[in-house]
Design an enzyme around this catalytic site. Structure first.
Site, PDB file in Angstrom:
ATOM      1  N   GLU A 231       4.351  -0.553   1.914  1.00 11.78           N
ATOM      2  CA  GLU A 231       4.574  -0.840   0.498  1.00 11.78           C
ATOM      3  C   GLU A 231       4.542  -2.332   0.175  1.00 11.78           C
ATOM      4  O   GLU A 231       4.623  -2.714  -0.979  1.00 11.78           O
ATOM      5  CB  GLU A 231       5.915  -0.277  -0.001  1.00 11.78           C
ATOM      6  CG  GLU A 231       6.104   1.208   0.176  1.00 11.78           C
ATOM      7  CD  GLU A 231       7.452   1.692  -0.341  1.00 11.78           C
ATOM      8  OE1 GLU A 231       8.218   0.893  -0.934  1.00 11.78           O
ATOM      9  OE2 GLU A 231       7.754   2.881  -0.144  1.00 11.78           O
TER      10      GLU A 231
ATOM     11  N   GLU B 150       0.828  -1.204   0.000  1.00 12.71           N
ATOM     12  CA  GLU B 150       0.000   0.000   0.000  1.00 12.71           C
ATOM     13  C   GLU B 150       0.863   1.255   0.000  1.00 12.71           C
ATOM     14  O   GLU B 150       2.009   1.242   0.402  1.00 12.71           O
ATOM     15  CB  GLU B 150      -0.946   0.023   1.202  1.00 12.71           C
ATOM     16  CG  GLU B 150      -0.368  -0.446   2.523  1.00 12.71           C
ATOM     17  CD  GLU B 150       0.754   0.379   3.075  1.00 12.71           C
ATOM     18  OE1 GLU B 150       0.694   1.624   2.963  1.00 12.71           O
ATOM     19  OE2 GLU B 150       1.707  -0.200   3.624  1.00 12.71           O
TER      20      GLU B 150
END
Length: 357
Positions: free
Chosen positions: A323, A176
Site C-alpha cells: 500500500e 499498490e
C-alpha cells in the site's frame, strides 16, 4: 519498442552536485562530531542534491496508490479472494486502511488510481477512474498485458507524477493494491534477475506452506512459458513487464521513470514497489539516483531485489503490507534528517569550539 512508450527513452534528470557539496560543507560546520548522525546526514545530503537546495525540506508529500486485479489470482495464489482489491480501494478512500491512517499522520496527500478490478469500484473524490480492463490475464497461461495495455498503465504512472508535481510535491510515494500481485512481482523479478521462483517466492498475504509451493509452481510455469519473449536483453524489461507484471506494477514503474526524468525524489516502498523500481532502473538507469528505499520487506525475495538495484533500506520493521505503508512510515525519519540539517547551529553560530585541526 512500441512508439507509445518511447517517452521511457528520455534520460533521468541530473542531480545538483553544487547543492550536494554545499550540504556536505554545512554538515561539517554543525555542532557535532563529523558523521555522528550517521545516515541522517547522508539522507539530508542526498535530498539536497535531489531538490537542488542546500537545506532540503519535505513538507509536501504525495502518495499515489495504484490498484488492479490479476488473472493469476484465480489459481489460488493469495489467502484472500479477489474481491478484496475493490473492497480495499473503498476502504482506503473512506480512510480506514493503513495507508490512509499513515497519510493523515504525516500530512501527505493521497490519490487512489483504479486501473482495473474484477469487482466494481464506486466513484469517490479520492479515486481516479483509469480502468484498463477488469484485471490482467493469467500470467501462467498467457501474457498478462497487451502492448497497448502496458503503454496505458505506464502512462497512468507518469500522469500521476505530473499531478503530484503540479500540486507542489517534494517527495513521491507509490503504493499498490492488487490481490495476487506478489506472484506477479516475484515472476517479474525472477525474469529480470535470472533466478528460479524458489529463490524469491514468499507467503504474500499469508499463504501456508502448500500455498507457497503452489505459487512457486505457477511462477516457474509462467517463466518457462514466456522465456523467449524476454530473452533479448535489449527489450527484456519492457517485455517481462508486459508478460509477467500487473497494471499497478507497470504504473509504478512508469511513475518511477517519470519521477527521475522530471526531477522528483521518490521513496520506494516494499516488495511490489521494489519490483517496479527494478524495472524502472533497467528502463532508465539514472532513475536509481532519485530513489530512496524505505524499508526491508519481510518477503523473502526482497533482499535480492534490493541488492540488484543497489539501494539501502532506511527501516527494517518486518513489514509486508504494501500500500505504500513502509514508505509512509519512513517519512518522519526523512523529515528529522532535514530538520537537523537545517536547524542545528554551526560551531560559529553557537560559539562552540570546533575540532582541533
Amino acid at each position: 519498442m512500441n512508439p507509445t512508450v518511447d517517452w521511457l527513452r528520455a534520460p533521468a534528470a541530473a542531480v545538483d552536485l553544487e547543492s550536494r557539496e554545499a550540504a556536505i560543507s554545512r554538515q561539517g560546520e554543525l555542532t557535532k562530531p563529523p558523521g555522528s548522525l550517521g545516515r541522517l546526514e547522508d539522507i539530508a545530503i542526498q535530498l539536497a542534491a535531489l531538490q537542488g537546495r542546500e537545506r532540503p525540506a519535505l513538507e509536501q508529500v504525495q502518495i499515489v496508490v495504484f490498484a488492479g486485479d490479476h488473472g493469476v489470482a484465480a489459481a489460488g495464489v493469495s489467502a484472500f479472494p479477489q474481491a478484496v482489491t475493490a473492497q480495499m480501494i473503498a476502504n482506503m478512500a473512506s480512510g480506514g486502511a493503513a495507508i490512509s491512517v499513515l497519510a493523515r499522520q504525516i500530512g501527505a496527500g493521497i490519490e487512489l488510481v483504479n486501473l482495473g478490478t474484477v469487482a466494481p469500484v464506486a466513484a469517490h473524490p479520492l479515486i481516479r477512474d483509469a480502468v484498463i480492463a477488469a484485471g490482467t490475464a493469467n500470467l501462467a497461461e498467457a501474457p498478462a498485458m497487451s502492448v497497448a495495455q502496458l503503454a496505458q498503465a505506464l502512462a497512468e504512472g507518469a500522469a500521476a507524477v505530473e499531478r503530484a508535481r503540479a500540486a507542489g510535491a517534494e517527495l513521491f510515494i507509490a503504493g499498490e493494491m492488487g490481490i495476487g500481485n506478489t506472484t506477479a512481482a516475484t515472476a517479474l523479478t525472477c525474469a529480470l534477475l535470472g533466478l528460479p521462483a524458489a529463490d524469491l517466492v514468499g507467503p504474500g498475504t499469508g499463504l501456508d506452506r502448500s500455498g507457497i509451493e503452489r505459487k512457486r509452481v505457477l511462477i516457474d510455469q509462467a517463466l518457462a512459458l514466456h522465456r523467449d519473449a524476454f530473452a533479448d536483453l535489449s527489450v527484456a524489461p519492457i517485455k517481462a513487464l508486459a508478460h509477467l507484471g500487473g497494471f499497478e506494477v507497470a504504473a509504478m514503474a512508469g511513475a518511477y521513470v517519470a519521477c527521475a526524468q522530471q526531477g522528483l525524489p521518490m521513496l520506494v516502498d516494499g516488495f511490489i514497489s521494489t519490483a517496479a523500481a527494478l524495472v524502472a532502473s533497467r528502463l532508465c538507469p539514472g532513475a536509481v539516483d532519485w530513489m530512496l528505499l524505505a524499508h526491508m520487506s519481510a518477503e523473502p525475495g526482497h533482499r535480492a531485489m534490493v541488492e540488484a538495484i543497489g539501494l539501502r533500506p532506511l527501516l527494517d520493521l518486518g513489514m509486508r503490507l504494501g500500500e505504500g505503508s513502509g514508505a509512509a512510515a519512513a517519512v518522519p525519519l526523512l523529515r528529522l534528517a532535514c530538520a537537523l540539517h537545517a536547524q542545528m547551529a554551526t560551531f560559529a553560530e553557537a560559539g562552540v569550539a570546533a575540532k582541533a585541526s
